[in-house]
Design an enzyme around this catalytic site. Structure first.
Site, PDB file in Angstrom:
ATOM      1  N   GLN A 171      24.096   2.797 -36.856  1.00  0.00           N
ATOM      2  CA  GLN A 171      22.671   2.505 -37.007  1.00  0.00           C
ATOM      3  C   GLN A 171      22.139   1.637 -35.855  1.00  0.00           C
ATOM      4  O   GLN A 171      20.982   1.792 -35.434  1.00  0.00           O
ATOM      5  CB  GLN A 171      22.451   1.776 -38.338  1.00  0.00           C
ATOM      6  CG  GLN A 171      21.048   1.920 -38.854  1.00  0.00           C
ATOM      7  CD  GLN A 171      20.897   1.276 -40.220  1.00  0.00           C
ATOM      8  OE1 GLN A 171      20.926   0.054 -40.342  1.00  0.00           O
ATOM      9  NE2 GLN A 171      20.753   2.084 -41.240  1.00  0.00           N
ATOM     10  N   ILE A 178       0.843  -1.201   0.000  1.00  0.00           N
ATOM     11  CA  ILE A 178       0.000   0.000   0.000  1.00  0.00           C
ATOM     12  C   ILE A 178       0.884   1.259   0.000  1.00  0.00           C
ATOM     13  O   ILE A 178       1.600   1.545   0.967  1.00  0.00           O
ATOM     14  CB  ILE A 178      -0.964   0.022   1.216  1.00  0.00           C
ATOM     15  CG1 ILE A 178      -1.716  -1.315   1.334  1.00  0.00           C
ATOM     16  CG2 ILE A 178      -1.921   1.214   1.103  1.00  0.00           C
ATOM     17  CD1 ILE A 178      -2.566  -1.715   0.137  1.00  0.00           C
ATOM     18  N   GLU A 182      -1.137  -0.993  -9.729  1.00  0.00           N
ATOM     19  CA  GLU A 182      -2.407  -0.543 -10.330  1.00  0.00           C
ATOM     20  C   GLU A 182      -2.877  -1.474 -11.441  1.00  0.00           C
ATOM     21  O   GLU A 182      -3.466  -1.042 -12.436  1.00  0.00           O
ATOM     22  CB  GLU A 182      -2.305   0.904 -10.808  1.00  0.00           C
ATOM     23  CG  GLU A 182      -2.192   1.849  -9.626  1.00  0.00           C
ATOM     24  CD  GLU A 182      -2.683   3.235  -9.899  1.00  0.00           C
ATOM     25  OE1 GLU A 182      -3.511   3.423 -10.804  1.00  0.00           O
ATOM     26  OE2 GLU A 182      -2.236   4.146  -9.188  1.00  0.00           O
TER      27      GLU A 182
END
Ligand code: CAA
Length: 392
Positions: A287, A165, A373
């Protein structure tokens, strides 16, 4: 789910007020957050001083309405703040923005009386609140929550334990989700506002995390905790939907935080690629490196646009339809942050892997966006359900 039918009339230009708000948050992150990020990460320190400053300049609780003393800003503006603070340090940022999650159930389901009692103190001082949903045996599967709330006269008595929490160790109150009727599955859950100094509430542990270490993440237990019946939010049995609706509102904000972390990693990678020379040219000229950076830029922009769209839908009142876009944004931004930060470590090579350089912290911080979440897998589950079995 064509975007065109919901995005009519959208402009990507921010208003002057939104640009100012973003600049305020960026400046705050540069001056107050970044300089402390490594130290607070190292020591896993709750950033009380930074929270107080963020409160002072008005970067906390942006969505609380003017009638309760707040600014009443739309969800969209919260995304601008969240991304910038998180670009500074997501651990400190989450400590600042987590009141949006903690106070979410009150904003959504609180009575006028409850709002008048609970919201103004959050504006008056840098007070924290938290969202007590997850338990040791119930994370993704919310309906398995075991904490109970038994009605006794004018009170409910709560017993159980919560874990993971955010800010719980420093919160004045937590919205605790508990079973009022164990026979009813998700329909037997209710939500209660529990003061964290109530007799029977014990912080058991400050959890020692891999990343976002400046945020307090705690486990606490409830033993015979009596709260007045008036502290219940909504009706008995409303808890599951209150939790889901709160998460619909907060997941785009979490996604904005992931974009901020990805943006920071990208900027470090670009700077390094311009400076570091191998085979007689800056590595940006190879690249193998420049394509990594091109992909970072593309995916960050895409994630940001998904966040903005989800926020726009919340503000436009799309209700349950915003559920889909909220999860699209959270899933894509979290996974993008993980990929971009991992690639940024790759661009910096050995320097990327040591603590002296900031990108290893960003990679550790990014991981949590795929977990809290609602994990990236839960977001896919929500997305698939909203495609095949859309909610009302
Ligand atoms: N809005 C409104 N109602 C919703 C809803 C939504 N977004 N989603 C579901 N519902 C309703 C459904 O319509 C259904 O209604 P009925 O009772 O009328 O049938 C009911 O809720 C049950 O829905 P499901 O059958 O879909 O429920 P489920 O048990 O299968 O679970 C789930 C769905 C998406 C997996 C959900 O449990 C979930 O989101 N899990 C993840 C939880 C989560 O994100 N936890 C994170 C905790 S917070 C945190 O991490 C922060 C911190 O502090 C660290």
């Amino acid at each position: 789910m064509a975007a065109a039918d919901v995005a009519g009339g959208v402009s990507f230009a921010l208003t002057d007020e939104q640009r100012e708000l973003r600049a305020l948050a960026r400046d705050f992150a540069e001056k107050e957050i970044r300089p402390r990020a490594a130290d607070y990460d190292e020591r896993s320190t709750h950033p009380e001083d930074v929270i107080a400053k963020a409160h002072e300049v008005g970067l906390m609780n942006p969505h609380i309405a003017e009638e309760y003393g707040g600014l009443g800003l739309p969800a969209f503006d919260g995304m601008l703040i969240g991304e910038e603070l998180s670009r500074g340090c997501s651990g400190i940022a989450v400590s600042i923005v987590a009141n949006t999650l903690g106070a979410g159930p009150v904003l959504l389901a609180g009575s006028e009386e409850q709002k008048r009692e609970l919201l103004p103190p959050l504006l008056a001082e840098p007070m924290l609140c938290s969202f007590g949903l997850t338990e040791p045996d119930a994370g993704s599967d919310v309906a398995r929550i075991k904490t109970t709330a038994v009605r006794r006269g004018d009170e409910y008595v709560l017993n159980g334990s919560k874990t993971f929490i955010t800010n719980a160790g420093h919160a004045a109150w937590t919205v605790v989700f508990a079973k009022t009727d164990a026979s009813q599955g998700h329909r037997g859950l209710s939500a209660f506002v529990v003061p964290m100094d109530a007799p029977g509430v014990t912080i058991e542990q400050h959890l020692d995390k891999m990343g976002q270490r400046a945020t307090d993440t705690s486990a606490f237990s409830l033993h015979e905790v009596a709260v007045p019946a008036t502290s219940r939010l909504g009706e008995e049995g409303d808890g599951f939907k209150i939790a889901m609706q709160t998460l619909d509102f907060t997941r785009p904000g979490t996604a904005a935080g992931a974009v901020g972390v990805a943006q920071a990693a990208y900027e470090h990678a670009v700077e390094y690629a311009k400076q570091r020379v191998t085979f007689d040219v800056p590595i940006a000229m190879h690249q193998g490196v420049s394509f990594l950076i091109a992909d970072m830029a593309t995916e960050i922009e895409a994630a940001r646009l998904l966040v903005w769209q989800a926020a726009w839908m919340l503000d436009a009142g799309y209700g349950r339809r915003a559920t889909l876009y909220s999860s699209l944004a959270k899933r894509f931004a979290a996974d993008t942050a993980m990929k971009v930060t991992t690639d940024a470590v790759q661009v910096l090579g050995g320097y990327g892997y040591i603590k002296e350089y900031p990108v290893e912290k960003l990679m550790r911080d990014a991981k949590l966006f795929q977990i809290y979440e609602g994990t990236s897998q839960i977001q896919r589950l929500v997305i698939a359900r909203e495609i095949f079995l859309p909610g009302d």
